[in-house]
Design an enzyme around this catalytic site. Structure first.
Site, mmCIF file in Angstrom:
data_model
loop_
_atom_site.group_PDB
_atom_site.id
_atom_site.type_symbol
_atom_site.label_atom_id
_atom_site.label_comp_id
_atom_site.label_asym_id
_atom_site.label_seq_id
_atom_site.Cartn_x
_atom_site.Cartn_y
_atom_site.Cartn_z
ATOM 1 N N ARG A 37 0.828 -1.220 0.000
ATOM 2 C CA ARG A 37 0.000 0.000 0.000
ATOM 3 C C ARG A 37 0.859 1.266 0.000
ATOM 4 O O ARG A 37 0.450 2.299 -0.538
ATOM 5 C CB ARG A 37 -0.937 -0.017 1.213
ATOM 6 N N ILE A 63 -7.058 7.735 -0.777
ATOM 7 C CA ILE A 63 -6.905 6.286 -0.826
ATOM 8 C C ILE A 63 -7.722 5.784 0.358
ATOM 9 O O ILE A 63 -7.561 6.250 1.486
ATOM 10 C CB ILE A 63 -5.417 5.852 -0.763
ATOM 11 N N SER A 64 -8.671 4.880 0.090
ATOM 12 C CA SER A 64 -9.633 4.480 1.119
ATOM 13 C C SER A 64 -8.958 3.787 2.295
ATOM 14 O O SER A 64 -7.889 3.201 2.164
ATOM 15 C CB SER A 64 -10.683 3.530 0.526
ATOM 16 N N GLN A 65 -9.639 3.854 3.425
ATOM 17 C CA GLN A 65 -9.205 3.146 4.626
ATOM 18 C C GLN A 65 -9.150 1.642 4.300
ATOM 19 O O GLN A 65 -10.086 1.103 3.696
ATOM 20 C CB GLN A 65 -10.240 3.419 5.716
ATOM 21 N N PRO A 66 -8.061 0.953 4.686
ATOM 22 C CA PRO A 66 -7.951 -0.481 4.372
ATOM 23 C C PRO A 66 -9.159 -1.303 4.837
ATOM 24 O O PRO A 66 -9.617 -2.198 4.124
ATOM 25 C CB PRO A 66 -6.668 -0.904 5.097
#
Length: 213
Positions: A37, A63-66
């Site tokens: 990531r 970038i979205s939260q995992p």
């Protein structure tokens, strides 16, 4: 483009965090544990790469939260070879997760800056989507329909009807619906005009914008 033992260790810690939050799908957890990531973010933000947080990227996007990536991916229930349409390529991180899950990925991005960057970057990491498209996610991708899965990675004020119509029977649409706060919503297509709807609590996404710039 380095992926060190430290990065790998941090990734395993991240996998444990999202497991503790309730993600159980082994393939999804493996994908999160495998994908570097930190390479999807500016190098100055390396320390943030393996925290379970969203983070700003180019073109006022994130970038979205995992956990969110894992949650949406788990809801899709992807089988290897499934055709999946992604609305909002963004950094390409979710795209990479879908590729790791064995999906044939078609992804649409409306921010030209991100589209150019991501379409060059993903193949360098070995992630090859079937198609990366610069366009309007609201209209979907009729010429490649039907899709077993459709995932929307931005907040939609309403559910675009073309996306529902492009689902295969038995297909699943995962979409965060709402304005400032979104409800994660799953639609399962049961018949030509029959959809089953499930809701899974509140999330926050950047807005899904119509028309490309």
């Amino acid at each position: 483009m380095k992926d060190t033992f430290r990065h790998k260790g941090l990734r395993q810690q991240l996998v444990q965090v999202i497991k503790d939050k309730g993600i159980t799908n082994k393939e999804v957890l493996n994908a999160i544990g495998k994908i570097p990531r930190h390479l999807f973010m500016d190098s100055s933000f390396l320390d943030h790469a393996y925290q379970d947080k969203a983070f700003p990227i180019a073109a006022d996007q994130t970038i979205s939260q995992p956990y969110t990536v894992a949650f949406q991916s788990e809801l899709l229930q992807i089988e290897k070879g499934d055709k999946v349409l992604e609305i909002g390529t963004g950094s390409g991180y979710q795209t990479a997760v879908l590729c790791e899950l064995g999906a044939q990925v078609y992804s649409i991005e409306r921010q030209h800056e991100l589209f150019k960057k991501t379409s060059k970057f993903l193949p360098k990491l070995g992630y090859r989507a079937k198609k990366l498209i610069f366009g309007d996610g609201y209209i979907g991708l009729k010429e490649e329909a039907p899709f077993q899965g459709i995932i929307v990675t931005a907040g939609a004020p309403f559910v675009p009807s073309p996306l529902l119509s492009q689902l295969a029977i038995g297909g699943r649409l995962v979409i965060p619906v709402g304005d400032s706060v979104q409800t994660m919503t799953l639609f399962i297509r049961k018949g030509a005009k029959d959809f089953e709807k499930h809701e899974f609590g509140e999330f926050r996404f950047v807005p899904l914008l119509e028309d490309k710039n």
